[in-house]
Structure formats: C-alpha cells, structure tokens
Design an enzyme around this catalytic site. Structure first.
Site, PDB file in Angstrom:
ATOM      1  N   SER A  64       0.797  -1.237   0.000  1.00 46.97           N
ATOM      2  CA  SER A  64       0.000   0.000   0.000  1.00 46.97           C
ATOM      3  C   SER A  64       0.822   1.277   0.000  1.00 46.97           C
ATOM      4  O   SER A  64       0.261   2.356  -0.212  1.00 46.97           O
ATOM      5  CB  SER A  64      -0.957   0.014   1.186  1.00 46.97           C
ATOM      6  OG  SER A  64      -2.105  -0.716   0.853  1.00 46.97           O
ATOM      7  N   LYS A  67       0.329   3.330  -2.920  1.00 45.41           N
ATOM      8  CA  LYS A  67      -0.809   4.252  -3.083  1.00 45.41           C
ATOM      9  C   LYS A  67      -0.335   5.701  -3.148  1.00 45.41           C
ATOM     10  O   LYS A  67      -0.939   6.532  -3.812  1.00 45.41           O
ATOM     11  CB  LYS A  67      -1.811   4.045  -1.940  1.00 45.41           C
ATOM     12  CG  LYS A  67      -2.568   2.721  -2.097  1.00 45.41           C
ATOM     13  CD  LYS A  67      -3.339   2.308  -0.872  1.00 45.41           C
ATOM     14  CE  LYS A  67      -4.148   1.042  -1.162  1.00 45.41           C
ATOM     15  NZ  LYS A  67      -4.386   0.174  -0.039  1.00 45.41           N
ATOM     16  N   TYR A 192      -2.627  -1.956 -10.748  1.00 38.87           N
ATOM     17  CA  TYR A 192      -2.607  -1.776  -9.284  1.00 38.87           C
ATOM     18  C   TYR A 192      -1.814  -2.896  -8.603  1.00 38.87           C
ATOM     19  O   TYR A 192      -0.974  -2.637  -7.732  1.00 38.87           O
ATOM     20  CB  TYR A 192      -4.063  -1.718  -8.775  1.00 38.87           C
ATOM     21  CG  TYR A 192      -4.170  -1.778  -7.260  1.00 38.87           C
ATOM     22  CD1 TYR A 192      -3.827  -0.684  -6.473  1.00 38.87           C
ATOM     23  CD2 TYR A 192      -4.610  -2.945  -6.621  1.00 38.87           C
ATOM     24  CE1 TYR A 192      -3.911  -0.754  -5.083  1.00 38.87           C
ATOM     25  CE2 TYR A 192      -4.698  -3.010  -5.244  1.00 38.87           C
ATOM     26  CZ  TYR A 192      -4.347  -1.916  -4.477  1.00 38.87           C
ATOM     27  OH  TYR A 192      -4.425  -1.998  -3.098  1.00 38.87           O
ATOM     28  N   TYR A 244      -4.824   3.424   7.834  1.00 33.75           N
ATOM     29  CA  TYR A 244      -6.181   2.864   7.807  1.00 33.75           C
ATOM     30  C   TYR A 244      -6.935   3.184   9.085  1.00 33.75           C
ATOM     31  O   TYR A 244      -6.860   4.307   9.573  1.00 33.75           O
ATOM     32  CB  TYR A 244      -6.144   1.340   7.564  1.00 33.75           C
ATOM     33  CG  TYR A 244      -5.124   0.926   6.567  1.00 33.75           C
ATOM     34  CD1 TYR A 244      -5.214   1.363   5.249  1.00 33.75           C
ATOM     35  CD2 TYR A 244      -4.043   0.142   6.932  1.00 33.75           C
ATOM     36  CE1 TYR A 244      -4.258   0.996   4.324  1.00 33.75           C
ATOM     37  CE2 TYR A 244      -3.089  -0.227   6.013  1.00 33.75           C
ATOM     38  CZ  TYR A 244      -3.211   0.211   4.713  1.00 33.75           C
ATOM     39  OH  TYR A 244      -2.257  -0.145   3.819  1.00 33.75           O
ATOM     40  N   VAL A 262       1.110  -3.888   3.587  1.00 35.38           N
ATOM     41  CA  VAL A 262       1.070  -5.215   4.205  1.00 35.38           C
ATOM     42  C   VAL A 262       2.338  -6.031   3.937  1.00 35.38           C
ATOM     43  O   VAL A 262       2.480  -7.136   4.458  1.00 35.38           O
ATOM     44  CB  VAL A 262      -0.191  -6.033   3.809  1.00 35.38           C
ATOM     45  CG1 VAL A 262      -1.453  -5.436   4.397  1.00 35.38           C
ATOM     46  CG2 VAL A 262      -0.316  -6.198   2.308  1.00 35.38           C
TER      47      VAL A 262
HETATM   48  N1  GLN Z   1      -1.959  -5.131  -2.492  1.00 43.87           N
HETATM   49  C1  GLN Z   1      -2.635  -5.061  -1.210  1.00 43.87           C
HETATM   50  C2  GLN Z   1      -4.123  -5.139  -1.413  1.00 43.87           C
HETATM   51  O1  GLN Z   1      -4.620  -4.555  -2.338  1.00 43.87           O
HETATM   52  C3  GLN Z   1      -2.256  -3.807  -0.496  1.00 43.87           C
HETATM   53  C4  GLN Z   1      -2.929  -3.679   0.851  1.00 43.87           C
HETATM   54  C5  GLN Z   1      -2.081  -3.047   1.903  1.00 43.87           C
HETATM   55  O2  GLN Z   1      -0.864  -2.962   1.831  1.00 43.87           O
HETATM   56  N2  GLN Z   1      -2.737  -2.648   2.965  1.00 43.87           N
HETATM   57  O3  GLN Z   1      -4.821  -5.762  -0.643  1.00 43.87           O
END
Ligand code: GLN
Length: 308
Positions: A64, A67, A192, A244, A262
């Site tokens: 993430s 992002k 993505y 989050y 993650v």
């Molecule tokens: N690629 C992961 C997903 O889309 C990224 C989520 C994350 O790092 N929180 O679930």
C-alpha cells in the site's frame, strides 16, 4: 550524526522486543513466506544522507505504500480536479480492503486514495494506451523517488495477488457499474497489483520519504520530483488515512504523516526534517507492521517528531 545513529540503533533494539508477535500477511499467499524476524529502521536527512539499522537492504514489496506513488502519478498526469472527481479525501474508519462504503455512500466514490478502493479508482485515472504504459509511469516515479533506476516488481507476489485478489476485483467491478471507473477493469487491477508488488528496501523507503519531507525536491540532485500541491495532498492524506483504521491512534502516539503496506514497510515523512523507513513483515490486526509502529513510536518520542 552519531547521536542520530544511536537513536536509530536504539529504536531498532526497542522494536526488537516485539519480534515474534503479529504475523506476515497471508491473504496474499506469497507474502506469508516473508521472514517475520526481518527488522530495519532507516532515516534519510534532507542532505540525502541515509542512516540505517538492521536489515536495511532486504527488499520487500511496498504494497500500500504504492498508493502514495499512484496518487502522485495520477495528479501529475491528470491534475488535481480530475483525480478528486473520482475519489474523496475523508478517512473511513474501516479496514483497508473494506467494500461496504462503496454501496452506502451517496455518490459511490471511494472515500480516499489510501484505501484499496480509492487507490484502484486513482489507478484507473492514469492515462495510457495499455496497462504496461500506465504501470510504466508508476514504476518510473518509484525509480525517480528512490534514485534507483533498476527498481522492479516481484513477479511471484504480483501473480499471487492477481490470482487471489477477488475482494479488490469485486470493488473494481462495483465501481465500474456505478460509473466511478471506466475502461477495462482487469487492466486497471493488473496495474494496481503490479504497483503493490514493486520491490524496495527500507533504506529506499526512507529516501522516498525524504523527497516528500523536502517539499518534493530530491535531496541529492536538487531536482523537483513532485509538485508542491501533490506533496501537500499526500502528506495530509497520510496523516488522516495512511494507517487505515489505526490512523487516529497513530496520529496521537507517533504524529508523523505515514503510509504502511502489508509487506511490512512504513514510510514516514517529517516535513522539513527527514524521511523515515521502517520494516518488519509481522503485522498487527489492522494490517500495519507491529514492530514498525513500535520503532516509529520510539523515534517520535526521542527525536520529538510529532507534527502536533
Ligand atoms: N496489495 C494489497 C491489497 O490490495 C495492499 C494492501 C495493503 O498494503 N494494505 O490488498
């Protein structure tokens, strides 16, 4: 410098106490193979000098943290207004992969670019004739921000997520049915998933953070890599949504605009002072690096980093 190195080593030792707690993400099967004992703490100052402790050169997928790069890329290519017509700016209080608000929010737009639905919507804004071209723009920015022209993505993690990412897939189709995204959903997801699978080290995460701490200017080259408006936008969103549904507690305990992934990385931006990278693949129940947060708490207190 010696003082700062000592604080980084101490943060590493402090966070080590929680090794063995939490677990690597397993919903993307390939990520469950990560070594939960890898731990690193890095700081890049605004002269471009990096100080590191622990497994600072181990590469992991940024997940993430991508992002942030996706958002920077989309704003650079499409402009602020076009991007924020497809995604909101408000925190959700829900898990990063929650789908529920896509149905309950009046205009069906995902609430912010730091959750999965929002990042997929922003990815779909990036123009390009093919998914390769769109991913190419994101990878190019990741290379510029880290200063590593050979940065690449992990094929196995990408394939693993592509095979199993049905919640993301459901969100993307739902967004197309409500007109939030257009075009080929599978291509947007492909872009993505590849962005999430970009490999970087903790040291490199701290270098990306340093550019954002330095108002978008690369500390090494003096080149403006990210425009000041985008820097303000991503720093604000990291602060309110970057961790989050742990963002509120983190703001109080750490107070550094941050983005987690993650894969176990956390990118922390201390405006006008430094970029921070921390890394440990074992996650807490919210999906944030457990030891990583401990290291950030330690650094924040000892170096008085809270922007609040
Ligand atoms: N690629 C992961 C997903 O889309 C990224 C989520 C994350 O790092 N929180 O679930």
């Amino acid at each position: 410098m010696l003082y700062l190195q000592k604080q980084i080593d101490d943060a590493y030792e402090y966070a080590r106490q929680w090794l063995g707690q939490g677990a690597p993400a397993s919903y993307i099967p390939e990520l469950s193979k990560a070594n939960p004992n890898h731990l690193s703490v890095c700081i890049t100052d605004l002269t471009g000098h990096t100080l590191a402790s622990g497994d600072s050169d181990v590469r992991f997928t940024i997940q993430s943290i991508a992002k942030v790069i996706i958002l920077i890329t989309a704003i650079a290519q499409r402009g602020y207004d076009a991007v924020f017509s497809k995604v909101g700016m408000e925190p959700t209080g829900d898990p990063f992969n929650s789908i529920i608000r896509l149905e309950t929010m009046r205009n069906r737009r995902p609430l912010n670019p730091m959750i999965n639905a929002g990042a997929i919507s922003v990815t779909a804004c990036i123009p390009g004739g093919s998914p390769e071209e769109r991913f190419g723009y994101i990878l190019e920015n990741a290379r510029l921000l880290t200063g590593d022209g050979a940065l690449d993505y992990d094929r196995k993690v990408y394939q693993s997520e592509s095979r199993t990412g049905d919640t993301n897939r459901a969100m993307a189709y739902m967004m197309r049915s409500s007109g939030v995204i257009e075009g080929n959903v599978e291509e947007h997801l492909d872009t993505y998933f590849k962005a999430c699978s970009i490999l970087a080290s903790c040291r490199q995460i701290s270098r990306i953070a340093a550019v954002l701490a330095n108002n978008g200017v690369c500390p090494d080259t003096g080149r403006q890599l990210v425009d000041p408006l985008s820097v303000k936008v991503v720093r604000s969103l990291m602060c309110t949504c970057g961790m989050y549904d742990e963002s509120g507690r983190y703001a109080i305990h750490v107070g550094v605009p941050s983005k987690s992934g993650v894969g176990g990385g956390i990118l922390g931006v201390v405006p006008g002072r430094m970029g921070i990278g921390v890394f440990c693949p074992a996650l807490d129940e919210k999906g944030n690096s457990l030891c990583g947060i401990k290291a950030m708490e330690y650094l924040s207190e000892k170096l008085e980093l809270s922007i609040f």
